[in-house]
Design a protein around this motif. Structure first.
Motif, PDB file in Angstrom:
ATOM      1  N   TYR A 318       0.787  -1.234   0.000  1.00 16.55           N
ATOM      2  CA  TYR A 318       0.000   0.000   0.000  1.00 16.55           C
ATOM      3  C   TYR A 318       0.822   1.288   0.000  1.00 16.55           C
ATOM      4  N   ALA A 319       2.132   1.203   0.136  1.00 19.78           N
ATOM      5  CA  ALA A 319       2.929   2.433   0.231  1.00 19.78           C
ATOM      6  C   ALA A 319       4.042   2.467  -0.804  1.00 19.78           C
ATOM      7  N   THR A 320       3.667   2.197  -2.037  1.00 21.78           N
ATOM      8  CA  THR A 320       4.665   2.146  -3.116  1.00 21.78           C
ATOM      9  C   THR A 320       4.819   3.486  -3.823  1.00 21.78           C
ATOM     10  N   HIS A 321       4.016   4.505  -3.435  1.00 21.02           N
ATOM     11  CA  HIS A 321       3.982   5.765  -4.161  1.00 21.02           C
ATOM     12  C   HIS A 321       5.061   6.745  -3.709  1.00 21.02           C
ATOM     13  N   GLY A 363      -2.999   4.325   3.678  1.00 26.76           N
ATOM     14  CA  GLY A 363      -4.381   4.544   3.265  1.00 26.76           C
ATOM     15  C   GLY A 363      -4.507   5.217   1.924  1.00 26.76           C
ATOM     16  N   ILE A 364      -3.456   5.936   1.523  1.00 32.59           N
ATOM     17  CA  ILE A 364      -3.483   6.604   0.214  1.00 32.59           C
ATOM     18  C   ILE A 364      -3.576   5.570  -0.904  1.00 32.59           C
ATOM     19  N   TYR A 368      -7.150   8.756  -1.535  1.00 32.93           N
ATOM     20  CA  TYR A 368      -6.516   9.875  -0.840  1.00 32.93           C
ATOM     21  C   TYR A 368      -7.462  10.515   0.164  1.00 32.93           C
ATOM     22  N   TYR A 369      -8.691  10.757  -0.242  1.00 36.75           N
ATOM     23  CA  TYR A 369      -9.625  11.436   0.652  1.00 36.75           C
ATOM     24  C   TYR A 369      -9.923  10.543   1.858  1.00 36.75           C
ATOM     25  N   ALA A 370      -9.789  11.138   3.033  1.00 35.07           N
ATOM     26  CA  ALA A 370      -9.957  10.408   4.304  1.00 35.07           C
ATOM     27  C   ALA A 370      -8.961   9.258   4.418  1.00 35.07           C
ATOM     28  N   TYR A 371      -7.751   9.463   3.851  1.00 35.20           N
ATOM     29  CA  TYR A 371      -6.780   8.369   3.843  1.00 35.20           C
ATOM     30  C   TYR A 371      -6.364   7.954   5.256  1.00 35.20           C
ATOM     31  N   GLN A 372      -6.458   8.900   6.226  1.00 35.55           N
ATOM     32  CA  GLN A 372      -6.087   8.534   7.595  1.00 35.55           C
ATOM     33  C   GLN A 372      -6.993   7.420   8.121  1.00 35.55           C
ATOM     34  N   HIS A 374      -8.544   5.225   6.262  1.00 27.52           N
ATOM     35  CA  HIS A 374      -8.183   4.003   5.543  1.00 27.52           C
ATOM     36  C   HIS A 374      -6.905   3.398   6.127  1.00 27.52           C
ATOM     37  N   SER A 375      -5.933   4.241   6.453  1.00 24.73           N
ATOM     38  CA  SER A 375      -4.701   3.740   7.071  1.00 24.73           C
ATOM     39  C   SER A 375      -5.012   3.031   8.380  1.00 24.73           C
TER      40      SER A 375
END
Length: 487
Positions: A318-321, A363-364, A368-372, A374-375
């Protein structure tokens, strides 16, 4: 090692398969699990240990379908082990040859000590580090291993298992005989002098699941659930005294009704013998041990220091960006070291805060929106290994964020709040975490910033801090923490 590996564990009572997928060198997750209550050793103990035709037929049929599932996931490696049912049976080779002939599958029959070792290395690597006695109560035997300093020491295997005790004693209503048989077997064990007991296997998991439901436990995770001997023994006694209707009200599944009492009695006698006071449930066992024994074969059966496979899996997926979370983790260490004493924080929280920082952006990968949020949800679900329940809840909760709000105000009512530290600690840790995030708002490297704590003020020096100054107002800082930017 193959990227996708299937592991089949043929036990006396159940047969299980897990399909593991690697996401990087040591990181993995489970793609699929399947269980079949084949009862391979059913009626064997009444017939001099011989496997019966009906049980071999249904086990062979289940194996065929297991292999079909493994192929559907593209598993390039398949490892199959068998335990007590096949190592005890005089006609085991007949069944092994049949499976080789019909399914081209080689079954490796492991001895009791190897079975104990595999369960133990799974616990050593996938539970929080602790000195403990691992106890795996299976259908035909029970395995024991001592863990000290993250390493497996002595190994033992005894012929006391749920199906064995059921057929030899419970089917004859001979409770006294069962107790005498179990206690006599346990007398071969030394005094371990360890007060922590790690329960492996289906019986312990079934009892743990039921106890968690009975107590309305707030976190729906079996792995690493911890209780004490008094609560467990009280519940075990209720199980032993219960009829079918009462067992159902105690959250025992009907497919375990005939083996839950023999298994509970075995665990009860083991606890009495060892005098263990702290009980930890392991959601991992022989299957994970077989996989890890292969994965870590060149690493002394251990992950590298400070490596967590669950954290790495979430980052891989989930954090490849960007590396923003990693940069935040570097900065959060420095901030914590400066602010630990002023904010009256325990040193142990540094580890959890660093993990939360690494996971900030996961979560991104969902939206992106409300990613916290999702994280938070991903961490709560995906953090499984080498962390306690209190650590999982704290790390996941810290990933929640709302502008201008304290972290403690985001704790859900009637939720997991009982597993969190006090509100002041939660708020202080959240402030440090999200301060690291906004200080790196321009996506700069953490090492370009200079941070100092002088005269009650946290001084920040560096370039590209315009956005950080602007976003600081979104964070509720502890009352005794003042942040000052120096050009």
């Amino acid at each position: 090692m193959a990227k996708c590996t299937a592991v089949i564990d043929i036990g006396s009572n159940s047969m299980r398969m897990a399909v593991f997928q690697k996401t990087s060198r040591f990181s993995f997750h489970i793609l699929h699990e399947v269980k079949s209550s084949v009862r391979l050793s059913e009626h064997a103990y009444k017939n001099d240990g011989y496997l019966q035709s009906a049980t071999m037929n249904r086990t062979a049929q289940a194996i065929g379908e297991f292999l079909s599932i493994a192929r559907s996931f593209g598993a390039r490696k398949l490892l199959c082990v068998a335990t007590s049912a096949l190592r005890d049976a005089p006609n085991a080779q007949e069944f092994i040859s049949r499976i080789q002939r019909e399914h081209n599958l080689s079954i490796k029959v492991i001895d009791g000590e190897k079975e104990a070792y595999l369960g133990a290395i799974a616990c050593a690597n996938l539970l929080p580090k602790m000195d403990a006695l691992t106890v795996d109560v299976g259908g035909g035997s029970s395995e024991f291993a001592v863990l000290r300093n993250g390493k497996v020491e002595t190994l033992y295997s005894l012929n006391i298992g749920t199906v064995r005790i059921k057929e030899l004693f419970f089917d004859r209503n001979d409770l006294a005989g069962a107790v005498a048989y179990i206690d006599n077997a346990l007398s071969a064990l030394p005094d371990f002098g360890i007060d922590t007991f790690i329960g492996i296997g289906g019986t312990f998991r079934a009892l743990t699941r039921a106890l968690m439901k009975k107590e309305n436990y707030p976190l729906k995770k079996l792995h690493a659930y911890t209780t004490d001997d008094v609560r467990f023994q009280t519940f075990a006694e209720q199980i032993l005294q219960a009829g079918p209707k009462k067992l159902k009200s105690l959250y025992i599944k009907t497919d375990r009704f005939d083996t839950i009492k023999p298994g509970t009695l075995i665990l009860q006698r083991i606890l009495k013998y060892t005098c263990a006071q702290k009980l930890v449930c392991s959601g991992v066992g022989v299957r994970e041990g077989v996989f890890l024994n292969d994965l870590l074969r060149n690493s002394a059966a251990s992950f590298p220091a400070n490596y967590n496979p669950s954290v790495r899996y979430l980052l891989d997926t989930y954090a490849t960006h960007s590396d923003h979370g990693i940069q935040c983790s570097h900065l959060v260490k420095r901030l914590f070291d400066l602010l630990q004493a002023p904010l009256n924080l325990k040193a142990d929280y540094r580890h959890d805060l660093v993990i939360a920082a690494k996971l900030l952006p996961i979560g991104i990968g969902i939206r992106y929106y409300a990613y916290q949020r999702h994280s938070h949800n991903i961490a709560m679900s995906g953090l499984d290994y080498a962390l306690s329940h209190t650590q999982i809840v704290l790390i996941s909760h810290l990933l929640l964020f709302k502008k201008g709000s304290r972290s403690s105000s985001l704790i859900p009512r009637a939720g997991y709040g009982t597993l969190l530290p006090d509100n002041a600690t939660v708020d202080a840790l959240s402030a440090i975490l999200w301060l690291s995030h906004i200080l790196l708002a321009a996506r700069i490297n953490a090492d370009t910033l200079s941070v100092h704590y002088i005269d009650g003020k946290l001084e920040i020096r560096g370039k590209h801090l315009y956005l950080a100054k602007e976003q600081l107002r979104n964070i509720v800082l502890p009352k005794n923490l003042i942040v000052v930017f120096q050009e």
